[in-house]
Design a protein around this motif. Structure first.
Motif, PDB file in Angstrom:
ATOM      1  N   ARG A  90      -5.552  -8.459 -27.840  1.00  0.00           N
ATOM      2  CA  ARG A  90      -6.972  -8.623 -28.131  1.00  0.00           C
ATOM      3  C   ARG A  90      -7.630  -9.547 -27.113  1.00  0.00           C
ATOM      4  NH1 ARG A  90      -9.859 -10.720 -33.716  1.00  0.00           N
ATOM      5  NH2 ARG A  90     -11.912 -11.107 -32.786  1.00  0.00           N
ATOM      6  N   ASP A  91      -6.976 -10.662 -26.805  1.00  0.00           N
ATOM      7  CA  ASP A  91      -7.528 -11.578 -25.796  1.00  0.00           C
ATOM      8  C   ASP A  91      -7.711 -10.854 -24.474  1.00  0.00           C
ATOM      9  OD1 ASP A  91      -7.759 -14.039 -27.217  1.00  0.00           O
ATOM     10  OD2 ASP A  91      -5.579 -14.190 -27.213  1.00  0.00           O
ATOM     11  N   GLU A  94     -10.612  -8.549 -24.653  1.00  0.00           N
ATOM     12  CA  GLU A  94     -11.889  -9.277 -24.729  1.00  0.00           C
ATOM     13  C   GLU A  94     -12.270  -9.885 -23.391  1.00  0.00           C
ATOM     14  OE1 GLU A  94     -11.929 -10.540 -29.471  1.00  0.00           O
ATOM     15  OE2 GLU A  94     -11.866 -12.071 -27.914  1.00  0.00           O
ATOM     16  N   ILE A  95     -11.304 -10.500 -22.738  1.00  0.00           N
ATOM     17  CA  ILE A  95     -11.587 -11.110 -21.435  1.00  0.00           C
ATOM     18  C   ILE A  95     -12.015 -10.043 -20.441  1.00  0.00           C
ATOM     19  CG2 ILE A  95     -10.516 -12.286 -19.472  1.00  0.00           C
ATOM     20  CD1 ILE A  95      -8.751 -13.772 -21.551  1.00  0.00           C
ATOM     21  N   GLU A  97     -13.431  -7.234 -21.101  1.00  0.00           N
ATOM     22  CA  GLU A  97     -14.777  -6.773 -21.449  1.00  0.00           C
ATOM     23  C   GLU A  97     -15.845  -7.734 -20.929  1.00  0.00           C
ATOM     24  OE1 GLU A  97     -15.206  -6.044 -25.615  1.00  0.00           O
ATOM     25  OE2 GLU A  97     -13.906  -4.287 -25.575  1.00  0.00           O
ATOM     26  N   VAL A  98     -15.627  -9.010 -21.135  1.00  0.00           N
ATOM     27  CA  VAL A  98     -16.605  -9.997 -20.676  1.00  0.00           C
ATOM     28  C   VAL A  98     -16.741  -9.923 -19.162  1.00  0.00           C
ATOM     29  CG1 VAL A  98     -17.125 -12.449 -20.496  1.00  0.00           C
ATOM     30  CG2 VAL A  98     -16.211 -11.534 -22.628  1.00  0.00           C
ATOM     31  N   CYS A 101     -18.705  -6.986 -18.121  1.00  0.00           N
ATOM     32  CA  CYS A 101     -20.118  -7.286 -18.367  1.00  0.00           C
ATOM     33  C   CYS A 101     -20.702  -8.095 -17.215  1.00  0.00           C
ATOM     34  CB  CYS A 101     -20.201  -8.037 -19.687  1.00  0.00           C
ATOM     35  SG  CYS A 101     -21.798  -8.668 -20.128  1.00  0.00           S
ATOM     36  N   ARG A 168     -14.492 -18.421 -13.706  1.00  0.00           N
ATOM     37  CA  ARG A 168     -13.591 -18.981 -14.713  1.00  0.00           C
ATOM     38  C   ARG A 168     -12.847 -17.846 -15.418  1.00  0.00           C
ATOM     39  NH1 ARG A 168     -16.662 -24.033 -16.310  1.00  0.00           N
ATOM     40  NH2 ARG A 168     -15.567 -25.505 -14.961  1.00  0.00           N
ATOM     41  N   PHE A 169     -13.577 -16.779 -15.709  1.00  0.00           N
ATOM     42  CA  PHE A 169     -12.948 -15.651 -16.394  1.00  0.00           C
ATOM     43  C   PHE A 169     -11.995 -14.904 -15.471  1.00  0.00           C
ATOM     44  CE2 PHE A 169     -14.166 -14.747 -20.739  1.00  0.00           C
ATOM     45  CZ  PHE A 169     -15.143 -15.695 -20.970  1.00  0.00           C
TER      46      PHE A 169
END
Lengths: 241, 241
Positions: A90-91, A94-95, A97-98, A101, A168-169
Motif C-alpha cells: 500500500r505504501d 501510495e507513494i 501515486e503521489v 501526481c 523527498r518523494f
DNA sequence: ATGTGCTACAATGCACGCATTGTTGAGCTT
DNA sequence: AAGCTCAACAATGCGTGCATTGTAGCACAT
C-alpha cells in the motif's frame, strides 16, 4: 558497511570546503542506509548503538532520528530505539501515486513556461542514457538514468515547493526502486513515453505533456500492481503501522 | 502572547492524558506562532531567547528549529539565530498550486473509491457552514469551514502519504489564508463548486470530480494573482531566500 | 578621519550527566 | 507450576557546560 554505494539521494552532499554538522551527517548517513537497503525495514537500533557506529554522541543522532521520523523513514518506539519503517504494498502504491501526481503537474507546468534549453538537453541526455542502458540490459544504469530523468522533469516545473517535496518523494521511492525494477518487463515503453513528454514540453503543449505522462503513469501503476501482487500478498494487503 | 488564538493546525494536539515532549511542544508552539502571524516573516530570534520564552532549555528548542527549517518555516542563520521565512508572492502561488494539485488528485481518487457516508456528510456539513458564514458575512467562520472542507476532501483520497503531505501544505497555506481571504470577493462560487465536487464524488464520477475541482482551482489561482498584484509588487517579483 | 586589524564576547553545536520511566527478569505466592 | 509483584537496569529526554567560531566594537596606524 554504511558506505552508501551508488547512493542517488540528492541531500546537500558533504559539501566541498564546508564542514558538515554531525547532526546533518547522521541524518544523511542513516537516511542513505535506509534508502539503499543497508538498514532493512523492521530493523531496530538503539540510539547509543547508532551513536557508537557513527562515531558521535547521542545528541546529534537523536536529532537526526526525529527528523527522519518526521519524514516517515523510522518510527521511534519509546523504549526500543528507532525502527526502520515498513514499506507495505500500500505504501509503495501510495507513494507512486503521489509521485505521479507531482510529475504530471510538473510536465504540464514545464510545457506552459519557458524551459531553458540546457534543461531540455539534460532530459534528452537522460533518455539517451536509458536507451543505451536498455540495449546493454544494464539495470543499474537504467535505474540511474530513469531517476535522473524524473528528477529533471520535476525541476522543469519551476515550482520550488513542488520540487522540494517531490524530491523527498523520489528519495522515498528509491527504497523500492531496485525491488520493482528487477521484476518489471523491459521498460521500452517508458523511454518512448518520456521522449514524447519532452517533445510536448519542447513545443509548449501543456495539455499533451500532462496527458501523455498521465497515461504513462497509469500504465505503470497497473504494472506495479501486478508486480506487487506477484511478489507478495493480496493486491491490497498490508498496512504500515 | 503565544496562545494560538483560533489555531487551525492539525498537529497532534497536546493529547489528553499523554504528556507531551518539550521538543514537540516547542515545535508546535513555534509553528503555531508562525502560522497565526504572531511571529511575522523576517522576525529573528536567538535560541536562548526562545528557550527562555518557552520555559525550557536550549536543547528541545534547537531540535524544534531544525525540524521547522526542514519544513521551510524558518531559516537558521549561523550567528543570528532563527529567522522566520519570508512568504513571497511566488511562494504563495507555488504553495497554492501544489495544494491544488493534491486536491484535484484527492477529488479524483475519492470519487474512484468507496467513501464512507460519514465523510460525505462531513463534507456537506462544511459546505453548509460556509454557506451560513457567507450569509452572515463572517469571514472567520468561513475560513474555518473552508479549511475544514479542504482538509476533509484531502482525507477522502484514502492515500495516507498524500494526506500527510497535503496537510503539511494546508498548514503552510494558513500563513497567508487570512491575508488573501480579506481581499477576495465574496466566495460564492467556491461553495457552488465545492458542492458540485462532493456531488461528483457521491455518484462516483472521478472524471467530473477532478475536472470541476481543477477548473475551480484555476479560477482561484487567477483571482489570487490579481490579489497579489494589487497587494504588492509585480505579478512575479520576490524570491524567498 | 577613515580604514584595518585585534580582542572580547556571545551564540551554537555537541558531549556528558542526571532524573525519569518502562521493561525485564527473578522470586514469591497460591 | 504458573502467575503476579517488585526491584534493578537501561534507554531516553533534557539541562548544563565546554570548545569553537563568527561578529562587533575599539584602538591604532596611515
Amino acid at each position: 558497511m554504511p558506505m552508501t554505494p551508488s547512493s542517488d539521494n540528492h541531500d546537500p552532499a558533504p559539501g566541498a570546503g564546508e564542514r558538515e554538522r554531525q547532526s546533518d551527517a547522521a541524518y544523511r548517513r542513516i537516511k542513505g542506509s535506509i534508502v539503499d537497503g543497508t538498514f532493512p525495514p523492521g530493523l531496530q537500533m538503539l540510539e547509543p548503538e547508532l551513536a557508537l557506529k557513527l562515531g558521535m554522541s547521542r545528541t546529534p543522532v537523536h536529532e537526526a532520528l526525529v527528523r527522519l521520523q518526521d519524514e516517515g523513514y523510522v518510527e521511534i518506539v519509546p523504549r526500543r530505539g528507532m525502527r526502520v519503517s515498513a514499506l507495505s504494498p500500500r505504501d509503495i502504491r501510495e507513494i507512486t501515486e503521489v509521485l505521479a501526481c507531482f510529475e504530471v503537474e510538473a510536465a504540464e507546468r514545464a510545457a506552459a513556461r519557458r524551459v531553458a534549453p540546457e534543461e531540455l538537453a539534460a532530459l534528452d541526455d537522460a533518455i539517451a542514457a536509458m536507451d543505451r542502458a536498455l540495449e546493454a540490459q544494464d539495470l543499474d544504469r537504467w535505474n540511474e538514468a530513469d531517476f535522473r530523468f524524473h528528477r529533471l522533469l520535476i525541476e522543469c516545473s519551476g515550482n520550488r515547493h513542488l520540487i522540494e517535496t517531490a524530491h523527498r518523494f523520489l528519495d522515498k521511492a528509491n527504497r523500492y526502486r531496485t525491488l520493482t525494477t528487477a521484476h518489471r518487463l523491459p521498460p521500452v515503453y517508458s523511454n518512448v513515453n518520456h521522449a514524447a513528454v519532452v517533445e510536448a514540453i519542447r513545443r509548449g503543449d501543456p495539455q499533451s505533456a500532462a496527458e501523455i505522462h498521465r497515461a504513462h503513469k497509469r500504465r505503470w501503476l497497473r504494472e506495479l500492481s501486478d508486480i506487487l501482487a506477484r511478489l507478495g500478498v493480496a493486491p491490497d494487503a498490508g498496512s504500515t503501522r
